[in-house]
Design a protein around this motif. Structure first.
Motif, PDB file in Angstrom:
ATOM      1  N   UNK A 204       0.817  -1.186  -0.001  1.00 33.94           N
ATOM      2  CA  UNK A 204       0.075   0.016  -0.018  1.00 33.94           C
ATOM      3  C   UNK A 204       0.807   1.238  -0.055  1.00 33.94           C
ATOM      4  N   UNK A 205       0.268   2.269   0.485  1.00 33.32           N
ATOM      5  CA  UNK A 205       0.842   3.487   0.506  1.00 33.32           C
ATOM      6  C   UNK A 205       2.094   4.002   1.342  1.00 33.32           C
ATOM      7  N   UNK A 206       3.147   4.702   0.599  1.00 35.74           N
ATOM      8  CA  UNK A 206       4.163   4.774   1.583  1.00 35.74           C
ATOM      9  C   UNK A 206       4.330   6.275   1.769  1.00 35.74           C
ATOM     10  N   UNK A 207       4.646   6.763   3.059  1.00 41.61           N
ATOM     11  CA  UNK A 207       4.804   8.223   3.315  1.00 41.61           C
ATOM     12  C   UNK A 207       6.384   8.545   3.215  1.00 41.61           C
ATOM     13  N   UNK A 208       6.782   9.483   2.645  1.00 39.42           N
ATOM     14  CA  UNK A 208       8.300  10.053   2.582  1.00 39.42           C
ATOM     15  C   UNK A 208       8.363  11.435   2.663  1.00 39.42           C
ATOM     16  N   UNK A 221      14.737  23.937   0.807  1.00 37.85           N
ATOM     17  CA  UNK A 221      14.196  23.692   2.259  1.00 37.85           C
ATOM     18  C   UNK A 221      14.742  22.405   2.336  1.00 37.85           C
ATOM     19  N   UNK A 222      15.582  22.146   3.521  1.00 36.14           N
ATOM     20  CA  UNK A 222      16.294  20.883   3.820  1.00 36.14           C
ATOM     21  C   UNK A 222      15.248  19.790   3.870  1.00 36.14           C
ATOM     22  N   UNK A 223      15.605  18.681   3.618  1.00 34.13           N
ATOM     23  CA  UNK A 223      14.928  17.432   3.428  1.00 34.13           C
ATOM     24  C   UNK A 223      13.914  17.217   4.687  1.00 34.13           C
ATOM     25  N   UNK A 224      14.818  17.334   5.589  1.00 35.15           N
ATOM     26  CA  UNK A 224      13.962  17.095   6.994  1.00 35.15           C
ATOM     27  C   UNK A 224      12.931  17.966   7.413  1.00 35.15           C
ATOM     28  N   UNK A 225      12.912  19.215   6.888  1.00 36.75           N
ATOM     29  CA  UNK A 225      11.764  20.243   7.001  1.00 36.75           C
ATOM     30  C   UNK A 225      10.821  20.216   5.945  1.00 36.75           C
ATOM     31  N   UNK A 226      11.093  19.228   4.865  1.00 38.66           N
ATOM     32  CA  UNK A 226       9.803  19.436   3.702  1.00 38.66           C
ATOM     33  C   UNK A 226       8.702  18.999   4.248  1.00 38.66           C
ATOM     34  N   UNK A 227       7.543  18.945   3.686  1.00 37.83           N
ATOM     35  CA  UNK A 227       6.241  18.365   3.892  1.00 37.83           C
ATOM     36  C   UNK A 227       6.331  16.678   3.756  1.00 37.83           C
ATOM     37  N   UNK A 228       5.698  16.052   4.519  1.00 38.64           N
ATOM     38  CA  UNK A 228       5.645  14.672   4.019  1.00 38.64           C
ATOM     39  C   UNK A 228       4.730  14.445   2.786  1.00 38.64           C
ATOM     40  N   UNK A 229       4.979  13.440   2.242  1.00 39.34           N
ATOM     41  CA  UNK A 229       3.873  13.056   0.829  1.00 39.34           C
ATOM     42  C   UNK A 229       3.659  11.686   0.910  1.00 39.34           C
ATOM     43  N   UNK A 230       2.609  11.457   0.006  1.00 45.97           N
ATOM     44  CA  UNK A 230       2.197   9.968   0.015  1.00 45.97           C
ATOM     45  C   UNK A 230       2.183   9.359  -1.660  1.00 45.97           C
ATOM     46  N   UNK A 231       2.811   8.247  -1.573  1.00 42.44           N
ATOM     47  CA  UNK A 231       2.775   7.707  -3.051  1.00 42.44           C
ATOM     48  C   UNK A 231       2.487   6.226  -2.749  1.00 42.44           C
ATOM     49  N   UNK A 232       2.041   5.627  -4.029  1.00 37.80           N
ATOM     50  CA  UNK A 232       1.972   4.121  -3.857  1.00 37.80           C
ATOM     51  C   UNK A 232       2.020   3.706  -5.146  1.00 37.80           C
ATOM     52  N   UNK A 233       2.761   2.552  -5.349  1.00 39.19           N
ATOM     53  CA  UNK A 233       2.897   1.768  -6.647  1.00 39.19           C
ATOM     54  C   UNK A 233       1.568   1.018  -6.918  1.00 39.19           C
ATOM     55  N   UNK A 234       0.703   1.620  -7.331  1.00 38.75           N
ATOM     56  CA  UNK A 234      -0.508   0.848  -7.789  1.00 38.75           C
ATOM     57  C   UNK A 234      -0.013  -0.354  -8.381  1.00 38.75           C
TER      58      UNK A 234
END
Ligand SMILES: C[S@@+](CC[C@H](N)C(=O)[O-])C[C@H]1O[C@@H](n2cnc3c(N)ncnc32)[C@H](O)[C@@H]1O
Length: 286
Positions: A204-208, A221-234
Motif C-alpha cells: 500500500x501507500x508509503x509516506x516519505x 528547504x532541507x529534506x527534514x523540513x519538507x512536507x511529508x508526501x504519500x505515494x503508492x506503486x499501484x
C-alpha cells in the motif's frame, strides 16, 4: 520507486499509518504542499523549456509520441498532473489545436502560465485535484493524457478513472505512460546489476520526506523540513481494474523496459532491458 531509493538520498520513508491511508483528502493535501515545494526544481528548468518549445521541439519520450500518434486531428488535449506544462505544450507541438493542463499545485500552474506566455501557445491551465475536476470540463477532451510520474501520487484510483471518463468526449482517447510498479522492487547494485529492495509490492501507500536527486534536485528547504508526501506503486491490476470500472473501453496495456525517470542509469543497459520499468494503457470513451 521511493523504496528503491538509496536511504542516503532519502531521510524518511515509512508505510502510511492506517489512519493516514484512510484519509485520501488529507494525503492529497499533503502531496500538494510537497509538490509546491518541488516546483522550485521545475522553476530552474524554465529557461530550458522555453528554448526547447520555441525552437519547435518537445519533451515527450519516443514511447510517448508513438502512443499518442499524430495529433493534428485533435481539437483539445487535456494533460493530467501537468506540472510546469512542458509536456502539455509538447502535445500542442505534436499537433493538438489546443491544450489544457491540470495540476493541483498553484506554483506549478503559475509556472505553466509563464511558459505559455513565453512560447505563445494556445493553452489554458486548471488548478484542480484530478479526483475533483470541474464539471465545466466534462466531455471536452478528444485526448486525455497522463504522463510519467503521475499515477503513484493519486490515492483514489476509482475517482481518478471516473474523472478521465468524464473529461472525454464520446469516442475520445485516453493515453497513459507511467512507471511500472515492479520497478519499486529493484535498485542498482552499484556494479551494473540489480538487487532486490525490501519494498512490499502489496504493502500500500508509503509516506516519505525528501526526494531522490534523479527525480527532484536539491531544494532550498532541507529534506527534514519538507512536507511529508504519500505515494503508492499501484499494481497493474489495480490500475486496469479502475479504468475498466469507468466508462472506458481498454484497447491495449503494454509493459516497457523504458527507464522513465533516469533513476537507473547506473545499471547496465542490457540489465535494464530485461525488467519492466514502465507501462502504457490506451482506452477510448464508450
Ligand atoms: C512528476 S510530476 C508529473 C510530471 C509530468 N508527467 C510532466 O512532466 O509533465 C507529478 C505532478 O502531479 C501533480 N499532482 C500530484 N497529485 C495530484 C492530484 N491529486 N491532482 C492534481 N495534480 C496532482 C503534482 O503537483 C506534480 O506537478
Amino acid at each position: 520507486m521511493l523504496a528503491a531509493m538509496n536511504p542516503d538520498d532519502l531521510d524518511d520513508v515509512r508505510p502510511a499509518t492506517p489512519a493516514e491511508a484512510a484519509d485520501v483528502a488529507a494525503m492529497h493535501a499533503a502531496n500538494l504542499l510537497a509538490w509546491d515545494e518541488a516546483a522550485e526544481d521545475y522553476e530552474r528548468r524554465l529557461p530550458g523549456s522555453i528554448k526547447l518549445l520555441t525552437s519547435g521541439g518537445h519533451s515527450l519520450l519516443p514511447v510517448e509520441t508513438a502512443l499518442l500518434g499524430d495529433l493534428h486531428a485533435c481539437a483539445l488535449a487535456v494533460h493530467l498532473q501537468c506540472a510546469g506544462g512542458e509536456d502539455t505544450l509538447s502535445l500542442w507541438r505534436l499537433g493538438a489545436a489546443a491544450v489544457v493542463g491540470v495540476d493541483f499545485s498553484p506554483r506549478m500552474i503559475a509556472l505553466a502560465k509563464q511558459l505559455t506566455v513565453a512560447v505563445g501557445a494556445p493553452a489554458s491551465w486548471v488548478q484542480a485535484d484530478v479526483r475533483t475536476l470541474p464539471a465545466s470540463m466534462d466531455g471536452t477532451a478528444d485526448i486525455v493524457f497522463s504522463g510519467r510520474g503521475s499515477v503513484m501520487w493519486v490515492q483514489d484510483l476509482d475517482g481518478w478513472a471516473a474523472g478521465i471518463a468524464r473529461l472525454l468526449a464520446p469516442g475520445g482517447r485516453f493515453v497513459m505512460f507511467d512507471g511500472h510498479p515492479a520497478e519499486w522492487l529493484f535498485d542498482g547494485d552499484g556494479e551494473g546489476g540489480w538487487l532486490l529492495t525490501d519494498y512490499d509490492y502489496f504493502g500500500g501507500t508509503e509516506a516519505s520526506r525528501g526526494w531522490a536527486p534523479a527525480y527532484i534536485e536539491s531544494l532550498s528547504i532541507p529534506d527534514g523540513e519538507q512536507h511529508w508526501k504519500f505515494a503508492r506503486a499501484w499494481t497493474l491490476g489495480e490500475v486496469i481494474t479502475a479504468l475498466a470500472g469507468a466508462d472506458l473501453r481498454l484497447l491495449r496495456v503494454t509493459e516497457h523496459p523504458v527507464d522513465w525517470w533516469r533513476g537507473h542509469r547506473d545499471v547496465a543497459p542490457a540489465e535494464r532491458g530485461r525488467l519492466p520499468l514502465s507501462f502504457s494503457i490506451e482506452a477510448v470513451r464508450r
